[in-house]
Design a protein around this motif. Sequence first.
Motif, mmCIF file in Angstrom:
data_model
loop_
_atom_site.group_PDB
_atom_site.id
_atom_site.type_symbol
_atom_site.label_atom_id
_atom_site.label_comp_id
_atom_site.label_asym_id
_atom_site.label_seq_id
_atom_site.Cartn_x
_atom_site.Cartn_y
_atom_site.Cartn_z
ATOM 1 N N LEU A 189 -0.442 -9.282 -5.293
ATOM 2 C CA LEU A 189 -0.522 -7.829 -5.150
ATOM 3 C C LEU A 189 -1.304 -7.322 -6.348
ATOM 4 N N THR A 190 -2.334 -6.525 -6.111
ATOM 5 C CA THR A 190 -3.131 -5.986 -7.213
ATOM 6 C C THR A 190 -2.842 -4.507 -7.381
ATOM 7 N N ALA A 191 -2.829 -4.081 -8.635
ATOM 8 C CA ALA A 191 -2.676 -2.669 -8.984
ATOM 9 C C ALA A 191 -3.439 -2.444 -10.278
ATOM 10 N N ASN A 195 -5.400 -4.308 2.702
ATOM 11 C CA ASN A 195 -4.781 -3.130 2.108
ATOM 12 C C ASN A 195 -3.281 -3.166 2.335
ATOM 13 N N GLU A 196 -2.523 -3.008 1.278
ATOM 14 C CA GLU A 196 -1.063 -2.878 1.406
ATOM 15 C C GLU A 196 -0.797 -1.417 1.718
ATOM 16 N N ARG A 241 -12.436 -7.221 -5.821
ATOM 17 C CA ARG A 241 -13.046 -7.777 -7.031
ATOM 18 C C ARG A 241 -12.336 -9.062 -7.443
ATOM 19 N N LEU A 242 -11.001 -9.070 -7.389
ATOM 20 C CA LEU A 242 -10.240 -10.276 -7.721
ATOM 21 C C LEU A 242 -10.596 -11.407 -6.765
ATOM 22 N N ALA A 243 -10.641 -11.126 -5.471
ATOM 23 C CA ALA A 243 -10.982 -12.161 -4.490
ATOM 24 C C ALA A 243 -12.366 -12.731 -4.758
ATOM 25 N N GLU A 244 -13.321 -11.867 -5.066
ATOM 26 C CA GLU A 244 -14.671 -12.328 -5.346
ATOM 27 C C GLU A 244 -14.724 -13.153 -6.629
ATOM 28 N N ILE A 275 -4.564 -11.602 -0.751
ATOM 29 C CA ILE A 275 -4.621 -10.652 -1.852
ATOM 30 C C ILE A 275 -4.473 -9.253 -1.271
ATOM 31 N N LEU A 276 -3.373 -8.606 -1.644
ATOM 32 C CA LEU A 276 -3.035 -7.275 -1.157
ATOM 33 C C LEU A 276 -3.204 -6.249 -2.263
ATOM 34 N N GLY A 277 -3.391 -5.008 -1.880
ATOM 35 C CA GLY A 277 -3.459 -3.929 -2.855
ATOM 36 C C GLY A 277 -3.845 -2.637 -2.166
ATOM 37 N N GLY A 278 -3.713 -1.556 -2.885
ATOM 38 C CA GLY A 278 -4.098 -0.256 -2.367
ATOM 39 C C GLY A 278 -5.594 -0.036 -2.497
ATOM 40 N N VAL A 279 -6.021 1.140 -2.109
ATOM 41 C CA VAL A 279 -7.424 1.514 -2.218
ATOM 42 C C VAL A 279 -7.827 1.493 -3.693
ATOM 43 N N ARG A 280 -8.953 0.851 -3.991
ATOM 44 C CA ARG A 280 -9.502 0.738 -5.346
ATOM 45 C C ARG A 280 -8.528 0.096 -6.336
ATOM 46 N N SER A 281 -7.721 -0.830 -5.847
ATOM 47 C CA SER A 281 -6.757 -1.523 -6.710
ATOM 48 C C SER A 281 -7.380 -2.691 -7.453
#
Length: 191
Positions: free
Chosen positions: A173-175, A137-138, A28-31, A18-24
Amino acid sequence: MSNAFPPTNGAIPQRQLILGGVRSGKSRLAERLASASALPVTYIATAQAGDAEMAARIAYHRAQRPAHWETVETGTALGAAIADAGAPGRLVLVDCLTLWLTRVLCSDDADALLAAERAALIEAVRDSAGPLIMVSNETGLGIMPMDALSRRFGDEAGRLHQALAALCERVVLTAAGLPLVLKGDAIEATP
């Protein structure tokens, strides 16, 4: 956690990135995915409290996790931590790969350590005994950094993400708190 994002087919992918930027919303998604699995969870934390602000962040994140989850705080030997924690019927959640990579790159003899620990990590992910969720982090969406260490970090993070994505059954990818599945089964976002 009733606000889970379960896989649409009810199966738990063996390996997820699970990738994403800071505070993406990536952690939370992983948890949420880990909670929705209904499996016992080992949370492998890679952050290190180098100052009071980081110590407060770590304490906050600890308080947010379910109390029954086992937490393992690891240094640079992430592959060994994953191998030790993994077991059939137990989910391992690693948060986060880029914090781990920073520790490796800022260590004494970073070149040798990176080669050895990256190989150990890839092997542990490939051979994971139970479901594994990794958060990272992406960092490849911004401009090219000006200093050599930052450029190397971006290069190594990109290489690591590509190698792990090839091994994973699901890559997300989370956004803005929303999951975009790049590989594997879709994730239903429930309100």
